[in-house]
Design an enzyme around this catalytic site. Sequence first.
Site, PDB file in Angstrom:
ATOM      1  N   VAL A 149       0.732  -0.972  -0.005  1.00 53.25           N
ATOM      2  CA  VAL A 149       0.017   0.247  -0.041  1.00 53.25           C
ATOM      3  C   VAL A 149       0.785   1.284   0.006  1.00 53.25           C
ATOM      4  O   VAL A 149       1.827   1.340   0.869  1.00 53.25           O
ATOM      5  CB  VAL A 149      -0.951   0.135   1.172  1.00 53.25           C
ATOM      6  CG1 VAL A 149      -1.850   1.164   1.420  1.00 53.25           C
ATOM      7  CG2 VAL A 149      -1.658  -1.027   1.315  1.00 53.25           C
ATOM      8  N   LYS A 227      -5.821  -2.486  -1.930  1.00 50.91           N
ATOM      9  CA  LYS A 227      -5.032  -1.889  -0.981  1.00 50.91           C
ATOM     10  C   LYS A 227      -6.111  -1.583   0.492  1.00 50.91           C
ATOM     11  O   LYS A 227      -5.637  -1.674   1.516  1.00 50.91           O
ATOM     12  CB  LYS A 227      -4.740  -0.554  -1.365  1.00 50.91           C
ATOM     13  CG  LYS A 227      -3.596  -0.693  -2.242  1.00 50.91           C
ATOM     14  CD  LYS A 227      -3.342   0.442  -3.238  1.00 50.91           C
ATOM     15  CE  LYS A 227      -2.269   0.226  -4.310  1.00 50.91           C
ATOM     16  NZ  LYS A 227      -1.975   1.524  -4.957  1.00 50.91           N
TER      17      LYS A 227
END
Length: 368
Positions: A149, A227
């Site tokens: 992420v 994410k």
Amino acid sequence: MSAPIYLGVIGVGGVGTAFLNQLARLPNAPKLILLARSSQTLLSPTPSYSPTIPAAEWKTAVETPSLTKSGALTPDEIATYLASAPGRSILVDNTSDPALASNYPVFLRKGISVVTPNKKGFSSDLSLWKEIFAAAAEGKALVYHESTVGAGLPVISTLKDLVNTGDEVTRIEGVFSGTLSFLFNTFAPASGSSSAKWSEVVSQAKELGYTEPDPRDDLNGMDVARKLTILARIAGLDVQSPDSFPIESLIPAELTSLPSSADGIAQFMARLPEFDSQMAAIKEGAEKAGKVVRYVGSVDVAKKEVRVGLQQFDKDSAIAGLKGSDNIISFYTRRYGSNPLIVQGAGAGGDVTAMGVTADLLKVIERL
């Protein structure tokens, strides 16, 4: 003197190459004994696991007669090789291969720590997420995946620190895609105006290398959803999979069935201008309200809701004011009150993603 640590690296694409360049410059780097690409594997010969592979000259190391050459190895074969090294070993997976990610438990149970920017293992079915961390505990191994992420931004480590110190995370919101950040910052800037059509901005992003080879892989929202799945799970929500919550796709319904071949991509780009008026209407609707439209992801921890899609923002907001392909992630917590903790910066690119991987590698080495 500390015991040597052995390293296996899979994947030498953009991130993998940048990682090897950074590895070569590390003082006291771990011993690189396995380097695998799609069709070939380079290994230090057993049982000595010496000589090691030079990270700086990995491209020419294949000519070194004292190193072992092989075709592609299975995850089981790689795990057995690394587990037999005369010290602790670490696997760095610089691919986006779901099959390799599903085998992380095999490595971890054998005591091989895993460092990776590969989102697939942490954002697929919840059962794999749980198995990965159970296997790590069983094998006394470590798992670090900061770059899944926000590339090299400290997003995951910040969230883990908030959770582990007992703060209550109430909401997470942000722009999680460098590609979609660039598209909307260009198409609907917060300051000034843009006459560019949506299809023109997508073409520009593709030419600049901001999009995946098939831009639909960015426009479908799945990368952002993966994410958000990872962050929601760290925040304590049992999200089953990235398709278990609403995802707003920016692919026109009429173009969803085009094949993913080169011809299909060309057809998609050729037909995208037919739908410019739809995106123009969304942009103008926001402008009439004095706002701009952005593609965001959000996790409402209290309501247990995750959502990915278009949203309107005031022009003076932090999200509206992003530049280029930057990411911004806001953590709203009990301690931080109405002013969120914000992480912002470049959220894409080989060098910054590799930096996150290299930093994770150093953390694992410190803890082994």
